[in-house]
Scaffold this motif. Sequence first.
Motif, short mmCIF file in Angstrom:
data_model
loop_
_atom_site.label_atom_id
_atom_site.label_comp_id
_atom_site.label_asym_id
_atom_site.label_seq_id
_atom_site.Cartn_x
_atom_site.Cartn_y
_atom_site.Cartn_z
N VAL A 158 0.85 -1.20 0.00
CA VAL A 158 0.00 0.00 0.00
C VAL A 158 0.88 1.24 0.00
O VAL A 158 0.68 2.17 -0.79
N ARG A 204 2.49 1.83 -3.36
CA ARG A 204 1.56 2.38 -4.35
C ARG A 204 1.27 3.85 -4.07
O ARG A 204 1.16 4.66 -4.99
N MET A 214 -4.90 3.59 4.01
CA MET A 214 -5.70 2.97 2.97
C MET A 214 -6.65 4.01 2.36
O MET A 214 -6.85 4.03 1.15
N LEU A 266 -4.65 6.24 -0.04
CA LEU A 266 -4.50 5.61 -1.35
C LEU A 266 -5.81 5.68 -2.12
O LEU A 266 -5.81 6.00 -3.31
N THR A 271 -10.84 0.96 -4.03
CA THR A 271 -9.50 1.12 -4.59
C THR A 271 -9.28 0.14 -5.74
O THR A 271 -8.71 0.51 -6.77
N SER A 315 -3.88 -2.03 -8.26
CA SER A 315 -4.20 -1.92 -6.84
C SER A 315 -3.36 -2.92 -6.04
O SER A 315 -3.21 -4.07 -6.46
N TYR A 367 -4.36 -4.37 -3.61
CA TYR A 367 -5.33 -5.34 -3.12
C TYR A 367 -5.93 -6.17 -4.26
O TYR A 367 -6.93 -6.83 -4.08
#
Length: 138
Positions: free
Chosen positions: A28, A31, A73, A76, A125, A133, A135
């Motif tokens: 995270v 990114r 989070m 982002l 996201t 992403s 995730y």
Amino acid sequence: MRLPLTLLLLAIPQMAFAQSCGVDMPAVEKRIAEMEDFYGDVLSDISCDAPTVPAHILMCDSTGDADSDLWRMGRLDDMASVYAYENATGTETNHANPPRYGTFIADRDACTDEACLCDLLIEHTNDSLGGGSPYAEQ
């Protein structure tokens, strides 16, 4: 002497993951760093001065909590949302006051626990960044 060392070695891999959401926080953060050059001026719509909405309180409280990474989070997601908007419309927007579209804000603000926020931030996201992403697998 071996027991403390063994316990330390077992704990290190766990430290790389956010305990509140079970995500890879180094990914995270990586990114976020990649997006900072173009989207670093994107501001959150949440003010932590005196939050009253439960979701905002949870997000704001996580800014100083080593076990909760909701704020990062959210950071982002804020940048990813503007990225997605600009790519979809082909126009640059005002990063200090970006358009907030869809039901995401209302859905986020309806959350009353970390699990809800985690799931929603991950989903939003992923929708904004797709395969970019951190995730993408979740």
